[in-house]
Motif scaffolding. Structure first.
Motif, PDB file in Angstrom:
ATOM      1  N   SER A   1       1.802   1.491  -1.490  1.00 51.60           N
ATOM      2  CA  SER A   1       1.354   0.368  -2.328  1.00 51.60           C
ATOM      3  C   SER A   1       1.123   0.818  -3.790  1.00 51.60           C
ATOM      4  O   SER A   1       0.903   1.844  -4.116  1.00 51.60           O
ATOM      5  N   ASP A   2       1.447  -0.388  -4.837  1.00 56.49           N
ATOM      6  CA  ASP A   2       1.272  -0.084  -6.231  1.00 56.49           C
ATOM      7  C   ASP A   2       0.020  -0.744  -6.539  1.00 56.49           C
ATOM      8  O   ASP A   2      -0.106  -2.074  -6.459  1.00 56.49           O
ATOM      9  N   GLU A   3      -0.704   0.177  -6.609  1.00 55.13           N
ATOM     10  CA  GLU A   3      -2.304  -0.454  -7.171  1.00 55.13           C
ATOM     11  C   GLU A   3      -2.416  -1.454  -8.264  1.00 55.13           C
ATOM     12  O   GLU A   3      -3.048  -2.278  -8.317  1.00 55.13           O
ATOM     13  N   ARG A   4      -1.285  -1.020  -9.376  1.00 52.22           N
ATOM     14  CA  ARG A   4      -1.465  -1.528 -10.345  1.00 52.22           C
ATOM     15  C   ARG A   4      -0.927  -3.015 -10.308  1.00 52.22           C
ATOM     16  O   ARG A   4      -1.688  -4.039 -10.969  1.00 52.22           O
TER      17      ARG A   4
ATOM     18  N   GLY B   1      -0.573  -4.277  -7.312  1.00 48.61           N
ATOM     19  CA  GLY B   1      -1.294  -4.999  -5.882  1.00 48.61           C
ATOM     20  C   GLY B   1       0.060  -5.173  -4.912  1.00 48.61           C
ATOM     21  O   GLY B   1       0.089  -6.355  -4.240  1.00 48.61           O
TER      22      GLY B   1
END
Length: 245
Positions: free
Chosen positions: A95-98, A100
Motif C-alpha cells: 500500500s502507498d500510505e501517502r 492511501g
C-alpha cells in the motif's frame, strides 16, 4: 523498394521505436525449454516484463493480457497459476500510505534466480548431459525446496492442485484471479493443509453462505489451531462447537 515504400517503412520503424523498447533477458529466449517453460508461457513472461517497463503497469489485468496474447482469460489464468506455483513469479501486495492506495505487483526474482542458476550450471559443468539433467531437477524450483514435490509415491501438490482449482472455480462461478490462485497454493505449499481439509473448508463456507477466500482462510486457521486434520476431525470438532453429542 521505391521512395514511397521506403518512407512508409521508415515511418513505421520510427513509430515502433518511439513506442518504447523492453529489455528481455536473452537467457530466457534461449533456455526457456530447459526451464520447462512452454513457448506461450515464455511469451506471457515477456509481456509481463514489457507491461512493467513500457507502460509502468506492475499488475496488468487478465483483459489487458488477453488483448496482447489473443488467448482466453482462463488459459492465461492457468499459465499464471503454473508460473506462480513453480516459482517463476510471485505476487506482492502493498500500500502507498501517502496516497492511501492498495496495490499488487508481479515479482520476477524467482525467474531471475532460475536463469542465474542455469547460466551458472552451463558455465561450470563439464558434461553437457549431466548439466541438463541437473538443471531440470532444479528448474522445478524453489517449489521443490519448499517440499512441494512429495516423494515416496505420494501424489505431489502439482498433480493435486488442478482439480482443487477447478472445484473452487465451479463454486465461485468464475475463473480465479492470480492472487486467489496464489492463496490456494499457499494453503498447500506453505501452510501444508491437506487438500481434503481445504475442500471441507470450502464446503463449510458454502453452507454458511460466505463463499470468499478470507472466510475460508479463517476456517482453516481455526481448524489448524484445534489440530483438525481430516474429515473425521472436522466432524468431531463441529459436533463439539455446535454442542452436539
Amino acid at each position: 523498394m521505391d521512395g514511397k515504400e521506403r518512407t512508409s517503412w521508415s515511418e513505421g520503424v520510427t513509430f515502433g521505436l518511439q513506442s518504447g523498447m523492453a529489455v528481455i533477458p536473452y537467457a530466457l529466449l534461449t533456455a526457456y525449454r530447459k526451464l520447462n517453460l512452454t513457448g506461450s508461457e515464455t511469451l506471457l513472461l515477456i509481456h509481463l516484463l514489457s507491461f512493467r517497463q513500457i507502460e509502468g503497469k506492475d499488475f496488468p489485468s487478465l483483459e489487458e493480457l488477453q488483448a496482447v496474447t489473443g488467448r482466453s482469460a482462463s488459459v492465461i489464468a492457468g499459465e499464471l497459476q503454473k508460473l506462480i506455483k513453480e516459482g517463476f513469479l510471485k505476487i506482492e501486495a502493498g500500500s502507498d500510505e501517502r496516497q492511501g492506495l492498495h496495490y499488487e505487483r508481479y515479482d520476477f526474482s524467482g525467474l531471475y534466480d532460475k536463469l542465474g542458476r542455469y547460466l551458472s550450471s552451463q558455465r561450470n559443468s563439464t558434461a553437457l548431459g549431466a548439466d541438463s539433467n541437473s538443471f531440470q531437477r532444479g528448474a522445478r524450483s524453489s517449489s521443490s525446496e519448499k517440499g512441494e514435490w512429495i516423494q515416496s509415491g505420494v501424489v505431489s501438490g502439482e498433480a493435486e492442485s488442478p482439480s482443487l482449482f477447478v472445484v473452487f472455480e465451479k463454486e465461485f462461478g468464475r475463473p480465479l484471479s492470480p492472487m486467489e490462485c496464489e492463496t490456494i497454493s499457499g494453503w498447500l505449499d506453505q501452510d501444508r493443509y491437506p487438500e481434503e481439509l481445504i475442500l471441507l473448508a470450502l464446503k463449510e463456507s458454502v453452507f454458511a453462505g460466505k463463499v470468499y477466500f478470507r472466510y475460508i482462510d479463517r476456517i482453516l486457521l481455526e481448524w489448524s489451531r484445534n489440530r483438525v486434520k481430516n474429515a473425521q476431525d472436522v466432524k468431531a470438532y463441529s459436533q463439539r462447537f455446535r454442542g452436539g453429542s
